[in-house]
Design a protein around this motif. Sequence first.
Motif, PDB file in Angstrom:
ATOM      1  N   GLY A  94       0.830  -1.196   0.000  1.00 34.33           N
ATOM      2  CA  GLY A  94       0.000   0.000   0.000  1.00 34.33           C
ATOM      3  C   GLY A  94       0.861   1.240   0.000  1.00 34.33           C
ATOM      4  N   GLU A  95       0.220   2.364  -0.215  1.00 31.08           N
ATOM      5  CA  GLU A  95       0.935   3.635  -0.209  1.00 31.08           C
ATOM      6  C   GLU A  95      -0.016   4.724   0.253  1.00 31.08           C
ATOM      7  OE1 GLU A  95       2.267   3.788  -4.202  1.00 31.08           O
ATOM      8  OE2 GLU A  95       0.381   4.569  -4.999  1.00 31.08           O
ATOM      9  N   ASN A  96       0.576   5.810   0.725  1.00 31.71           N
ATOM     10  CA  ASN A  96      -0.231   6.923   1.212  1.00 31.71           C
ATOM     11  C   ASN A  96       0.655   8.156   1.275  1.00 31.71           C
ATOM     12  OD1 ASN A  96      -2.327   8.418   2.194  1.00 31.71           O
ATOM     13  ND2 ASN A  96      -2.449   7.423   4.195  1.00 31.71           N
ATOM     14  N   SER A  97       0.030   9.309   1.254  1.00 27.54           N
ATOM     15  CA  SER A  97       0.758  10.572   1.382  1.00 27.54           C
ATOM     16  C   SER A  97      -0.025  11.494   2.302  1.00 27.54           C
ATOM     17  CB  SER A  97       0.964  11.230   0.012  1.00 27.54           C
ATOM     18  OG  SER A  97      -0.284  11.570  -0.565  1.00 27.54           O
ATOM     19  N   ILE A 130       4.648  -0.412  11.316  1.00 30.88           N
ATOM     20  CA  ILE A 130       3.957  -1.084  12.408  1.00 30.88           C
ATOM     21  C   ILE A 130       2.628  -1.581  11.857  1.00 30.88           C
ATOM     22  CG2 ILE A 130       5.103   0.281  14.195  1.00 30.88           C
ATOM     23  CD1 ILE A 130       2.607   1.988  14.400  1.00 30.88           C
ATOM     24  N   LEU A 131       1.779  -2.097  12.705  1.00 32.73           N
ATOM     25  CA  LEU A 131       0.522  -2.674  12.244  1.00 32.73           C
ATOM     26  C   LEU A 131      -0.360  -1.592  11.618  1.00 32.73           C
ATOM     27  CD1 LEU A 131      -1.227  -5.218  12.077  1.00 32.73           C
ATOM     28  CD2 LEU A 131      -2.184  -4.594  14.316  1.00 32.73           C
ATOM     29  N   ASN A 132      -0.571  -1.726  10.297  1.00 33.48           N
ATOM     30  CA  ASN A 132      -1.463  -0.854   9.519  1.00 33.48           C
ATOM     31  C   ASN A 132      -1.027   0.610   9.499  1.00 33.48           C
ATOM     32  OD1 ASN A 132      -3.219  -3.004   8.870  1.00 33.48           O
ATOM     33  ND2 ASN A 132      -4.301  -2.749  10.822  1.00 33.48           N
ATOM     34  N   LYS A 133       0.199   0.902   9.916  1.00 28.99           N
ATOM     35  CA  LYS A 133       0.668   2.288   9.922  1.00 28.99           C
ATOM     36  C   LYS A 133       2.154   2.332   9.609  1.00 28.99           C
ATOM     37  CE  LYS A 133      -2.599   3.993  13.431  1.00 28.99           C
ATOM     38  NZ  LYS A 133      -3.343   4.902  12.551  1.00 28.99           N
ATOM     39  N   VAL A 134       2.602   3.542   9.247  1.00 27.17           N
ATOM     40  CA  VAL A 134       4.023   3.820   9.058  1.00 27.17           C
ATOM     41  C   VAL A 134       4.356   5.069   9.858  1.00 27.17           C
ATOM     42  CG1 VAL A 134       5.814   4.513   7.422  1.00 27.17           C
ATOM     43  CG2 VAL A 134       4.183   2.740   6.791  1.00 27.17           C
ATOM     44  N   ILE A 135       5.388   4.967  10.687  1.00 32.76           N
ATOM     45  CA  ILE A 135       5.866   6.109  11.462  1.00 32.76           C
ATOM     46  C   ILE A 135       7.013   6.749  10.688  1.00 32.76           C
ATOM     47  CG2 ILE A 135       6.843   6.884  13.642  1.00 32.76           C
ATOM     48  CD1 ILE A 135       5.696   4.366  14.924  1.00 32.76           C
ATOM     49  N   VAL A 136       6.914   8.054  10.456  1.00 30.28           N
ATOM     50  CA  VAL A 136       7.949   8.796   9.733  1.00 30.28           C
ATOM     51  C   VAL A 136       8.486   9.879  10.656  1.00 30.28           C
ATOM     52  CG1 VAL A 136       8.510  10.168   7.698  1.00 30.28           C
ATOM     53  CG2 VAL A 136       6.809   8.338   7.536  1.00 30.28           C
ATOM     54  N   ILE A 168      -1.627   2.889   6.357  1.00 32.34           N
ATOM     55  CA  ILE A 168      -1.495   2.016   5.192  1.00 32.34           C
ATOM     56  C   ILE A 168      -1.976   0.637   5.625  1.00 32.34           C
ATOM     57  CG2 ILE A 168       0.068   1.032   3.479  1.00 32.34           C
ATOM     58  CD1 ILE A 168       1.871   3.421   3.802  1.00 32.34           C
ATOM     59  N   PRO A 169      -3.230   0.287   5.343  1.00 27.69           N
ATOM     60  CA  PRO A 169      -3.758  -1.016   5.766  1.00 27.69           C
ATOM     61  C   PRO A 169      -2.935  -2.164   5.191  1.00 27.69           C
ATOM     62  CG  PRO A 169      -5.526   0.448   5.068  1.00 27.69           C
ATOM     63  CD  PRO A 169      -4.251   1.120   4.686  1.00 27.69           C
TER      64      PRO A 169
END
Length: 473
Positions: A94-97, A130-136, A168-169
């Motif tokens: 998946g991807e997201n902005s 992490i689960l269903n997420k991205v930490i930036v 990001i699921p």
Amino acid sequence: GVIHKQIFFVDTSGLERHQAEDVPFSTFVDVPGAVAGMNVQIHSEIETVLFELLTQTELLQKVVIQFFVKVTQSVQIRVTEGTGPLFKLAEVIGENSEQILSESNVILERPAIKVREIVARIQDVIAKAILNKVIVQGILHKQVFYIGTDNVEYHQAEDIPFSLFLDIPGTIAGMDVRINAIIEHIMFDLLEGNLLHQKVVIQVFAKVTREVQLRIATGQGPLVKVEQVIGENVTQVLVRRVVPIIIPPVPPTPPPAVLGTVSIVIPGVEAVITQQVLIENAVTLPVPAIKIRAVTGTILNLVGQIVPDAILVTGTVNKSVDFVDVANTVRNLQENVPFSALLPAAGIAPGTPVEISAEIENISFSLSNNGRVLNQVIVLQLTATVMSTESQVVEVITSVEFPGVQTTELLVRALVLRNSVPQLEELTVVTNAVGPGVLAIQKQVIPLDVVNDGNPNPVPVEVVTDITLGPLT
């Protein structure tokens, strides 16, 4: 690039010599469709080296180099599994902005009349799945160029950390994350001379992938560059080692502990009466004195007598006077000054045991003008301790015999119970014990007369009354 050459030659004396040379080069390779920012791979190969010795010191060289250039662009395409070769691919999960606004105030080092420019870049960006997420997380590095009140341009740098979450699921910990963070806009406003208010808009794009191996169908679609799996294997290694087991020897059983104990009788105290006594005294010196060196005193013949509702205390202050005569000779004069005082003790019965103590708190003195009379004021502190008919018996530890145990001891004077009869004795009591076998200690504070402490009265002493010993470890 740079061509690194090593030239080996023989000089006129027949010696073989070496000389190195670095020759920079540059060239263009036409690749239709290539644009800035695409990925480039270069493979270079030296096909031949030609040389000719023109003179004894001049060498003509020709080097033919072949360059292979491949330009690629990272794209996402959908593939169909088939019976083709096995490839290692990055599957897109998946991807997201997301946009974030970094707003901050900075105090400029100097008063400014205007801000010319703010140049910013994003650095030290890290991402964690992490689960269903991205930490930036990252750092927004800014460089502020401003004009001071002296019309000189100055520079000031600032680092602002930022962080955000992107949903990001399907993401789980350990997946690969690719981050692209760009600065979209910078706004600023100069306030109050040297206070700069800034707003920076940051666009963060995250793509989550995982590594998979697939057999995909090949055909006439777009040309893509992928990694083909040539092979893989798993092996086991058996490590055999003989390790001797060392059985530690069983420690010998320690001898039984030997504890020395005695029973100390602590007389009960019914009341403590204190009173200050002021003694004024004048003594005529045998010869005129020019100064008094020192006046010291001790208390002798201290006696207490019970009278109706009071205790009569009598005694003598023995004074030692050191003075300097007119011939600068130091002389000594001894004098005994008797004193008596009545300490109130309402209702005290005749025959009640009483302990009397006295202490010289201060001796002040002055010498007369003719140097013959010494005026003195002595301040005494009298204490009468009215003992109770009830007493307390405390069992204390006098010695400990056990391997590794160290004790701290104190010499005291106390009433020791011998065959049910209290006897005044000097004995050693244990005040502390340490060692590997000491499991627990019980202590108690009791009044004891410490030998050779310069104080004839009992003082509080913490003694060991019980000790628990265990096996050595």
